[in-house]
Design a protein around this motif. Sequence first.
Motif, PDB file in Angstrom:
ATOM      1  N   UNK A 290       0.830  -1.209   0.000  1.00 51.08           N
ATOM      2  CA  UNK A 290       0.000   0.000   0.000  1.00 51.08           C
ATOM      3  C   UNK A 290       0.863   1.257   0.000  1.00 51.08           C
ATOM      4  N   UNK A 291       1.907   1.267   0.823  1.00 55.03           N
ATOM      5  CA  UNK A 291       2.764   2.443   0.902  1.00 55.03           C
ATOM      6  C   UNK A 291       3.513   2.663  -0.407  1.00 55.03           C
ATOM      7  N   UNK A 292       3.867   1.591  -1.097  1.00 59.84           N
ATOM      8  CA  UNK A 292       4.560   1.763  -2.373  1.00 59.84           C
ATOM      9  C   UNK A 292       3.622   2.384  -3.416  1.00 59.84           C
ATOM     10  N   UNK A 293       2.327   2.046  -3.347  1.00 59.30           N
ATOM     11  CA  UNK A 293       1.366   2.682  -4.251  1.00 59.30           C
ATOM     12  C   UNK A 293       1.250   4.175  -3.945  1.00 59.30           C
ATOM     13  N   UNK A 294       1.233   4.513  -2.657  1.00 61.75           N
ATOM     14  CA  UNK A 294       1.201   5.922  -2.288  1.00 61.75           C
ATOM     15  C   UNK A 294       2.459   6.636  -2.781  1.00 61.75           C
ATOM     16  N   UNK A 295       3.591   5.948  -2.682  1.00 61.02           N
ATOM     17  CA  UNK A 295       4.841   6.560  -3.141  1.00 61.02           C
ATOM     18  C   UNK A 295       4.802   6.828  -4.643  1.00 61.02           C
ATOM     19  N   UNK A 296       4.162   5.923  -5.404  1.00 64.72           N
ATOM     20  CA  UNK A 296       4.057   6.134  -6.853  1.00 64.72           C
ATOM     21  C   UNK A 296       3.283   7.399  -7.167  1.00 64.72           C
ATOM     22  N   UNK A 297       2.123   7.569  -6.522  1.00 65.62           N
ATOM     23  CA  UNK A 297       1.324   8.769  -6.786  1.00 65.62           C
ATOM     24  C   UNK A 297       1.971  10.010  -6.182  1.00 65.62           C
ATOM     25  N   UNK A 298       2.683   9.842  -5.073  1.00 61.71           N
ATOM     26  CA  UNK A 298       3.435  10.973  -4.522  1.00 61.71           C
ATOM     27  C   UNK A 298       4.459  11.468  -5.533  1.00 61.71           C
TER      28      UNK A 298
END
Length: 418
Positions: A145-153
């Motif tokens: 989940x955090x890696x997905x947030x990092x992508x959009x970040x």
Amino acid sequence: MPFFPANDPLLRNPDFRRYWFSSVLNSFGAQISALAIPLCSALLLHATPGQMGTIAACQALPYALFALPAGVWLDRRRKLPILLVSRLLQGALLASIALAWWLDMLSMPWLYAVTFLFATCGVLSGAAEQIFLTLLVGRQQLIEAQSKFATTDSVSRLVAPGLAGLLVQWLTAPFAVLFDSASFFVSAWNLRKTQLLEPAAIPSDRHPLRDIASGFGFIWRHPLLRTLAWGAALWHFFLFGYNALVILLATRELGMTPGMLGAAQMLGGLGVFLSAVLVKRLNRRYGAGKTFLVGACGTVAGFALMPAIPAALFGSPVYSAAAFGLVVFMYDCAVMLFFIPFMALRMKATPDAYIGRVISTMRFLTGVTGPAGALAAGYLGDRYGIRAGMACVAAGGIVLAGALLMSRPLRSVAPDQP
């Protein structure tokens, strides 16, 4: 054929998609205000290094004052209502900056107050978000989940800083903050539709001070959590010192305009995107502990390289601005490689009954050290110059990186099993 792939349970969860969309909104707005608010201080109000240090201290001080009682309070409350109210208040606080500028009332004390109150809301909402996300996706999917947030970040970092630089030049910095304000209001409206049924909070008749003490005791007795606690606390000391001076370095030492600064900051988005790609691979091959160490060492390298950039690299300030952007690229990648494993390790090591207290105790420790680091860097910048202050931050960071590399609990974390 379904729109969301069957092999990705996170993307097929409508509540996760809704939460992710709110995260994107906040990330995009935050990138704008992260540049606009310091520029309000540096360019419009002509802040000194000491005043910039005070602004940075106001960002961290609420964690020292309120994080511990907030952890006990969160363990006894539902998290979604706290998220909604906090985001509405944060949106209103940011809007007040533009209102104060329009009324010719904006001042450094006003920015101190807004920064402090905004961070106070963040004490509650930030911890509630981490708990809410764990309830939403489960502990085993936190890294994913955090890696997905990092992508959009990373997308936000690619677009928002450049837009922020243009908005600051066209509309002035205070009105650029209005974009961030709007993102918080829309985020709250979107999150209120979440259907997740949170488990009822467990009532407790224990005195809050006993719960606070038990949170400290649990961290102290757990070797990994204890290492994460002192490592993150000292890392934030140097991080806030760096943040207090880096905008002044760019605008006063390197002569960068808001547009140039925004363009250079956009490279940070590429760094965040790279971290989203690397974090899963590093975690799968080496484990979250070693990935955390890579992030810590990378940020320290950023501390050291930034003040070494000359005012006219190869005889041109344009090359200096390009070097600034490259350091930002590396630094932002490393920051995410620090934070994502840090949060995952902390959550995996903590039982449900202690989640609120452990998160808030960790945030308290960074809140205690953050203001001290910002004020110390501001003092050194006032007394010895901006570059000297940042060099001191780098020296301390190098010592910290060496100590973390020798930490057995971090090096012994096994990679996650596929």
